[in-house]
Write an enzyme that holds these catalytic residues in place. Structure first.
Site, PDB file in Angstrom:
ATOM      1  N   CYS A 170       0.818  -1.131   0.068  1.00 51.59           N
ATOM      2  CA  CYS A 170      -0.054   0.030   0.088  1.00 51.59           C
ATOM      3  C   CYS A 170       0.745   1.367   0.016  1.00 51.59           C
ATOM      4  O   CYS A 170       0.652   2.092  -0.900  1.00 51.59           O
ATOM      5  CB  CYS A 170      -0.769   0.074   1.098  1.00 51.59           C
ATOM      6  SG  CYS A 170      -1.782  -1.270   1.357  1.00 51.59           S
TER       7      CYS A 170
ATOM      8  N   LYS B  56      -8.503   6.420   1.382  1.00 48.93           N
ATOM      9  CA  LYS B  56      -7.387   5.866   2.313  1.00 48.93           C
ATOM     10  C   LYS B  56      -6.036   6.496   2.015  1.00 48.93           C
ATOM     11  O   LYS B  56      -5.433   6.620   0.889  1.00 48.93           O
ATOM     12  CB  LYS B  56      -7.304   4.305   2.084  1.00 48.93           C
ATOM     13  CG  LYS B  56      -5.738   3.761   2.743  1.00 48.93           C
ATOM     14  CD  LYS B  56      -5.983   2.029   2.255  1.00 48.93           C
ATOM     15  CE  LYS B  56      -4.620   1.685   2.482  1.00 48.93           C
ATOM     16  NZ  LYS B  56      -4.379   0.355   2.366  1.00 48.93           N
TER      17      LYS B  56
ATOM     18  N   HIS C 243      -2.769   6.468   4.141  1.00 49.07           N
ATOM     19  CA  HIS C 243      -1.599   5.601   4.376  1.00 49.07           C
ATOM     20  C   HIS C 243      -0.161   6.108   3.845  1.00 49.07           C
ATOM     21  O   HIS C 243       0.532   5.352   3.538  1.00 49.07           O
ATOM     22  CB  HIS C 243      -1.912   4.096   3.660  1.00 49.07           C
ATOM     23  CG  HIS C 243      -1.200   3.105   4.389  1.00 49.07           C
ATOM     24  ND1 HIS C 243      -1.332   1.807   3.949  1.00 49.07           N
ATOM     25  CD2 HIS C 243      -0.692   2.993   5.569  1.00 49.07           C
ATOM     26  CE1 HIS C 243      -0.623   0.906   4.725  1.00 49.07           C
ATOM     27  NE2 HIS C 243      -0.278   1.658   5.830  1.00 49.07           N
TER      28      HIS C 243
ATOM     29  N   HIS D 182      -9.546  -4.455   0.004  1.00 48.70           N
ATOM     30  CA  HIS D 182      -8.571  -4.866   1.212  1.00 48.70           C
ATOM     31  C   HIS D 182      -9.381  -5.561   2.413  1.00 48.70           C
ATOM     32  O   HIS D 182     -10.659  -5.191   2.606  1.00 48.70           O
ATOM     33  CB  HIS D 182      -7.884  -3.573   1.660  1.00 48.70           C
ATOM     34  CG  HIS D 182      -6.608  -3.897   2.701  1.00 48.70           C
ATOM     35  ND1 HIS D 182      -6.635  -4.350   3.967  1.00 48.70           N
ATOM     36  CD2 HIS D 182      -5.489  -3.573   2.243  1.00 48.70           C
ATOM     37  CE1 HIS D 182      -5.564  -4.344   4.284  1.00 48.70           C
ATOM     38  NE2 HIS D 182      -4.729  -3.948   3.460  1.00 48.70           N
TER      39      HIS D 182
ATOM     40  N   ASP E  56      -3.472  -1.004  -6.335  1.00 45.99           N
ATOM     41  CA  ASP E  56      -2.327  -0.407  -5.775  1.00 45.99           C
ATOM     42  C   ASP E  56      -1.244  -1.458  -5.513  1.00 45.99           C
ATOM     43  O   ASP E  56      -0.176  -1.165  -5.548  1.00 45.99           O
ATOM     44  CB  ASP E  56      -2.625   0.271  -4.451  1.00 45.99           C
ATOM     45  CG  ASP E  56      -3.107  -0.890  -3.225  1.00 45.99           C
ATOM     46  OD1 ASP E  56      -3.675  -2.091  -3.787  1.00 45.99           O
ATOM     47  OD2 ASP E  56      -2.964  -0.704  -2.019  1.00 45.99           O
ATOM     48  N   ASN E  57      -1.636  -2.706  -5.518  1.00 40.66           N
ATOM     49  CA  ASN E  57      -0.727  -3.920  -5.649  1.00 40.66           C
ATOM     50  C   ASN E  57      -1.554  -5.234  -6.098  1.00 40.66           C
ATOM     51  O   ASN E  57      -2.843  -5.066  -6.094  1.00 40.66           O
ATOM     52  CB  ASN E  57      -0.088  -4.090  -4.248  1.00 40.66           C
ATOM     53  CG  ASN E  57      -0.967  -3.951  -3.140  1.00 40.66           C
ATOM     54  OD1 ASN E  57      -0.900  -3.249  -2.243  1.00 40.66           O
ATOM     55  ND2 ASN E  57      -1.956  -4.916  -3.039  1.00 40.66           N
TER      56      ASN E  57
ATOM     57  N   LYS F 293       0.429 -10.213  -3.194  1.00 35.77           N
ATOM     58  CA  LYS F 293       0.799  -9.156  -2.576  1.00 35.77           C
ATOM     59  C   LYS F 293       1.913  -9.188  -1.756  1.00 35.77           C
ATOM     60  O   LYS F 293       2.111 -10.127  -1.060  1.00 35.77           O
ATOM     61  CB  LYS F 293      -0.575  -8.664  -1.812  1.00 35.77           C
ATOM     62  CG  LYS F 293      -0.254  -7.438  -0.809  1.00 35.77           C
ATOM     63  CD  LYS F 293      -1.240  -7.155  -0.112  1.00 35.77           C
ATOM     64  CE  LYS F 293      -1.149  -6.025   0.995  1.00 35.77           C
ATOM     65  NZ  LYS F 293      -2.320  -5.606   1.729  1.00 35.77           N
TER      66      LYS F 293
END
Length: 562
Positions: A99, A153, A155, A246, A304-305, A322
């Site tokens: 993330c 989000k 982060h 997530h 994001d991944n 991930k």
């Protein structure tokens, strides 16, 4: 189109006249009447059409490579499929395996080794954030007149107020600061007894805005409010970083309807979450059209991944997941949808990385990139829009000097060029090199989700020969990383190791501080939020300086007395 716009405007006015709607219910007050006028086809006085496009960047969380309809998933994503089909699919697109790294590279245009965030993620209790000396994408867009809004989000750290989204270039922020949390209550426990609330409106806990609504739907409602209240003739940057998909795996009941046949409970919940996300993006797109943004907008969608198979995600047929530097961790779902594209309905197989959005979007916004900013991203708009060759020929996936070292790694295994105990990965043209411990390396096929499992008996596993710490793949010919070529092409290995060494010379020290007990939400009204006070630090340093002076004076006096 003009006639339709006038009719739409008249329908809104008639509703207002007869009391079914109010300006407030639309999210419009007196200050927003210009936006309403533009919906009616009226141009604000002294303004013409804006050449700067509206930029909408949508970042999904942990969406697996296979988990979109057009990649063959059993999960239905009609909105994503349609937007991608009418835009440009990015089929050689890379992000980071977790993330924080992906978000930091998107917002700065720099590799992790150049921000100090090359290890893991920013933990809730760490006094750490994206370094304040890094210029961010929203800051650059504000310089050229953009309104900048973030929903979702963050982060990227929050231990001090200067780290918050509103201090890093966003006019408004509505969302969470941490990496995950409950989708309904917005509470997060980092460890037993270290728990707190994590929903913010700008710089304050959003208690008043929390109605127990599922976060995907709540964030979409906020986006609709922003679009309703902004003037579409003024450029807008909207960064929507959804929490989905997530963990924790939660979704409203109605989205399970089509997925009762999926036996694996994690996969079923994940499918429902993704279905809700797909519907949310449809609602965002409809709002862009309704409020007059769409024709001059650029919509970018990215994960994001890679996905996490143990939490329902699938990266098949790619290897790994991930948190790893195998393709399943870093090759992402991505596309661009815009009326401004020249080659609509095409597939881009050129090399694109998440750092490329920074220079690309600033250039599209008619902004300037300072010469002293050392970027790792490239302007790839012509690559995407016109089908030209990508200016990018390599990607440093990462160098993490403090990740668990590979036991059998050595300088000798790296031909004296590189210590292969260090976790690293690099891509140059067709070649990809990995060293150290790349992470979980299974291929997880769809049938692995057929049981309540996941059942690892279905996974394809490779037991490498003892002591192996270097891998080389031709990713163009072997995107699934099944044939290691490191022994066959030692000269290629040496060349890529030299490139790693060159990159490493430019790296800044890793920022990964130990946790700070002052971060406990119990000390902050039950809320996760900034805890570090600059004044306290100054007072402590002043006190220590004063104490040192007193000690020096005492020793001087003693010497004089002697």
């Amino acid at each position: 189109m003009l006639a339709l716009g006038v009719l739409a405007g008249l329908s809104v006015l008639s509703l207002l006249t007869y009391g079914y709607l109010s300006w407030d219910s639309l999210g419009l007050g007196p200050a927003e009447t210009e936006a309403t006028r533009s919906e009616l086809g009226e141009e604000p006085e002294g303004e013409g059409p804006n050449s700067q496009p509206h930029i909408i960047f949508i970042l999904a969380d942990d969406q697996g490579f296979r988990d979109v309809g057009y990649h063959g998933s059993e999960i239905r994503t009609p909105t994503l499929d349609k937007l991608a089909a009418e835009g440009v699919k990015l089929e050689n697109y890379y992000v980071q395996p977790m993330c924080t790294p992906s978000r930091s590279q998107f917002i700065t245009g720099k590799y992790q080794i150049h921000t100090g965030l090359q290890h893991s993620i920013i933990r809730p209790t760490q006094p750490n954030c994206l370094p304040l000396d890094n210029v961010t994408l929203p800051q650059k867009l504000k310089e050229v007149g953009y309104s900048t809004h973030m929903v979702g989000k963050w982060h990227l750290g929050f231990y001090r107020r200067e780290c918050m989204p509103t201090q890093r270039g966003f006019d408004t922020f509505f969302g969470s600061l941490l990496g995950s949390g409950d989708y309904y209550t917005h509470f997060k426990c980092d460890s037993p007894g270290i728990c707190g609330y994590d929903l913010y409106e700008n710089d304050n806990a959003a208690w008043d805005h929390d109605n127990g609504i599922y976060s995907t739907q709540m964030y979409t409602q906020k986006v609709q409010q922003i679009l309703a209240s902004h003037n579409p003739r003024k450029p807008l940057f909207l960064y929507i970083a959804y929490q989905a998909v997530h963990s924790p795996l939660q979704a409203p009941g109605k989205y399970f309807e089509h997925y009762r046949s999926i036996n694996n409970i994690n996969r079923r919940r994940y499918a429902a979450m993704l279905a809700c996300l797909d519907e949310a993006i449809n609602n965002v797109t409809l709002a862009l059209k309704k409020y007059g943004y769409y024709e001059n907008s650029i919509i970018i969608y990215s994960s994001d991944n890679g996905g996490q198979p143990m939490a329902g995600g699938s990266n098949w047929p790619l290897r790994g997941s991930k948190g790893t530097y195998w393709e399943g961790g870093i090759r992402a779902v991505g596309f661009v949808h815009s009326p401004l594209l020249k080659n609509k309905g095409s597939v881009c197989k050129e090399l694109v990385h998440i750092t490329d959005w920074f220079p690309t979007l600033i250039t599209l916004a008619e902004g300037q990139i300072d010469e002293d900013i050392q970027l790792d991203g490239y302007d790839i708009w012509e690559t995407i829009s016109e089908g030209r060759r990508s200016p990018r020929v390599d990607i440093l996936h990462n160098i993490d000097p403090i990740y668990t070292k590979a036991k059998n790694g050595s300088w000798a295994a790296g031909y004296g060029i590189w210590n292969t105990a260090i976790q690293s990965a690099i891509r140059v043209n067709h070649w990809k090199l990995l060293t150290g411990n790349p992470g979980y390396s299974d291929w997880v096929p769809p049938q692995a989700f057929s049981n309540a499992g996941p059942n690892r008996w279905h996974n394809e596993r490779v037991s490498w020969s003892a002591g192996k710490t270097v891998w080389l793949f031709n990713i163009t010919a072997d995107p699934y990383e099944r044939v290691d070529l490191s022994a066959r092409y030692p000269d290629v290995v040496k060349e890529l190791l030299r490139r790693l060494s060159q990159f490493n010379k430019t790296a800044v020290p890793v920022r990964y501080p130990p946790k700070d007990p002052r971060s406990n939400p119990k000390l902050n009204g039950g809320v996760w939020g900034p805890w570090f006070k600059e004044d306290e630090k100054k007072k402590k340093s002043d006190k220590s300086k004063g104490a040192n002076k007193q000690k020096k004076n005492k020793t001087k006096n003693k010497k004089k007395a002697n």
